[in-house]
Enzyme design. Structure first.
Site, PDB file in Angstrom:
ATOM      1  N   ASP A  92      37.982  41.424  48.366  1.00 52.58           N
ATOM      2  CA  ASP A  92      37.314  40.534  47.395  1.00 52.58           C
ATOM      3  C   ASP A  92      37.556  39.093  47.842  1.00 52.58           C
ATOM      4  O   ASP A  92      38.521  38.796  48.545  1.00 52.58           O
ATOM      5  CB  ASP A  92      37.842  40.764  45.981  1.00 52.58           C
ATOM      6  CG  ASP A  92      39.301  40.404  45.823  1.00 52.58           C
ATOM      7  OD1 ASP A  92      40.102  40.820  46.681  1.00 52.58           O
ATOM      8  OD2 ASP A  92      39.661  39.699  44.863  1.00 52.58           O
ATOM      9  N   GLU A 156      42.135  41.199  44.366  1.00 59.22           N
ATOM     10  CA  GLU A 156      43.328  40.350  44.520  1.00 59.22           C
ATOM     11  C   GLU A 156      43.106  38.966  43.922  1.00 59.22           C
ATOM     12  O   GLU A 156      43.969  38.427  43.227  1.00 59.22           O
ATOM     13  CB  GLU A 156      43.696  40.234  45.999  1.00 59.22           C
ATOM     14  CG  GLU A 156      45.092  39.656  46.252  1.00 59.22           C
ATOM     15  CD  GLU A 156      45.142  38.133  46.245  1.00 59.22           C
ATOM     16  OE1 GLU A 156      46.232  37.593  46.014  1.00 59.22           O
ATOM     17  OE2 GLU A 156      44.105  37.472  46.449  1.00 59.22           O
TER      18      GLU A 156
HETATM   19 ZN   LIG Z   1      44.023  36.283  49.895  1.00 65.36          ZN
END
Ligand SMILES: [Zn+2]
Length: 457
Positions: A92, A156
């Site tokens: 991501d 994340e």
């Molecule tokens: Zn990162």
């Protein structure tokens, strides 16, 4: 110069890696449905799963997380009796922000001056390629000498904790002897760095109330207390005149033992204007990685355009407090809350609401994996000694893994050196750093396997 077939193999694979990274960057895998459709993340996850299958990983799966996102897991068995190394990255990315401000389109990987520009090129899709390059070079030269697990996370940047939840619920899945988290970066291009400290954070929302409603300042100003002024006094109390963070009970005199950050470099990287002084005390490293640092994320108040001379009945702010390793976020949150209450003037009503927190992280650097990484970096960066660095952002998974597997050694490396501009416009990855760090990773796996077999024998 000494022959290094691993380095040669990786250098030869760089053009193909560029094509692959361009495919991966093209997925707008922002883990926020308001910014990017979920399908983009799913396609990125499937791309990575296919890449792992092509490397003869067994057990490759795209796993659903509690936050509605997916992570990609894969296992590649090594020779019997060898240790297990977990390789981490995330797919991501941060939103592109102002797309028109980019020199080239953010989701089209574009080469300029030895760097590949694109959102996620360094943070952290480049690291997926770094892992693949290392494994491919080893496959061409006898095969990976350890059991390899790969986990590539899909949320994340959002900090929604899906992978931490999953890891805690499936404690065997990510168990490893050593973990290579490829989400940090060298302190400077060409200076090999293992990140040993990550800052934690706590965030609060503060609301101040003084009046039943807004008032005309000509009629009431003077005796009637303004909530916005009360809030500003609270915010002012959080730093001293030198700008150092000052929260009662929270120590602010730690020292940073790793590589320092020269002030001139810091001024340039941070874009300080001429004549503006740094805030805080101690070395730049102390201030960044050994001491707390408060910030105001936002204030709710009337905008300047259209503002009138009015006394404000209520005011709100969101406050962040970055924490060095050694301080815990729960204690810091209660100290900050008590500080705000103590510094609220005039008997104003104040409410403090937590907005989230993440613990700081400090790696144990005394084990075999750190020694192996020092040797490996010396091959990839001849003549350079490894530095121990600190890194600004938290990586919550590090704490989850340290809790779950207290014996595992956790090492943070990566492509996010200061020039990479991660989370900003014109993010890029240095092709040279990708080549060298993939070389270091391959040598690390070999050296670590050899060291473990020596201590096992
Ligand atoms: Zn990162």
């Amino acid at each position: 110069m000494k022959q290094d077939p691993i380095a040669d193999a990786i250098a030869a694979m760089i053009p193909a890696a560029r094509t692959e990274l361009a495919e991966l960057v093209a997925f707008r895998s922002v883990a926020d449905p308001d910014v990017s459709p979920l399908g983009e993340s799913e396609r990125a996850a499937r791309w990575i799963a296919a890449a792992l299958r092509a490397e003869e990983f067994t057990d490759v799966s795209v796993v659903d997380m509690s936050d509605g996102r997916q992570s990609v897991y894969g296992f590649l068995p090594g020779p019997p009796g060898t240790p297990t190394v977990l390789l981490y990255a995330h797919f991501d990315v941060q939103p592109a922000l102002d797309e028109s401000a980019w020199t080239s389109p953010p989701f089209t990987l574009t080469e300029r001056d030895g760097r590949w520009y694109g959102r996620g090129a360094a943070d952290c899709k480049g690291a997926v390629l770094m892992h693949l390059l290392a494994l491919r070079a080893l496959r061409a030269h006898g095969g990976p000498p350890v059991n390899v697990k790969v986990i590539v996370e899909g949320s994340e940047e959002q900090g929604t904790g899906g992978l931490e939840d999953y890891a805690r619920a499936h404690p065997g899945l990510l168990a490893a002897d050593a973990v290579l988290v490829a989400d940090a970066g060298n302190v400077r291009c060409g200076v090999p760095t293992v990140t040993a400290a990550l800052r934690g954070i706590t965030m609060l929302r503060v609301r101040v109330e003084t009046l039943r409603g807004d008032l005309h300042s000509g009629q009431f100003g003077g005796p009637a207390p303004d909530a916005l002024l009360a809030l500003l006094k609270i915010l002012d109390s959080l730093t001293g005149d030198d700008g150092a963070t000052r929260v009662r009970g929270l120590s602010a005199d730690g020292t940073w033992p790793g590589v320092d950050y020269p002030e001139a470099d810091f001024r340039r990287d941070a874009g300080l204007l001429d004549g503006v002084r740094l805030t805080g005390t101690g070395s730049v490293g102390d201030r960044l990685w050994a001491r707390p640092s408060v910030g105001v994320m936002g204030i709710d108040c009337p905008p300047v355009a259209g503002a009138t001379p009015t006394l404000h009945a209520t005011a709100r702010a969101a406050i962040s407090l970055r924490l060095p390793p050694g301080q815990d976020a729960v204690t810091a949150t209660s100290l900050l809350t008590a500080h705000i209450r103590r510094h609220t003037p005039w008997g104003a009503r104040v409410s403090v609401e937590p907005l989230g927190q993440g613990e700081p992280f400090r790696a144990d650097t005394s084990g075999a994996a750190y020694r192996a990484m020092e040797e490996a970096m010396a091959v990839a960066y001849p003549g350079q000694a490894v530095r121990l660095g600190g890194f600004g952002g938290g990586i919550p998974l590090c704490n989850a893994l340290a809790d779950l597997y207290p014996r595992a050694e956790i090492l943070l490396i990566g492509l996010s050196e200061p020039e990479a501009n991660i989370h900003a416009v014109d993010e890029s990855v240095s092709v040279d750093e990708l080549r060298r760090l993939a070389t270091a990773e391959a040598h690390f796996l070999r050296t670590y396997a050899a060291a473990k077999s020596r201590c096992g024998a």
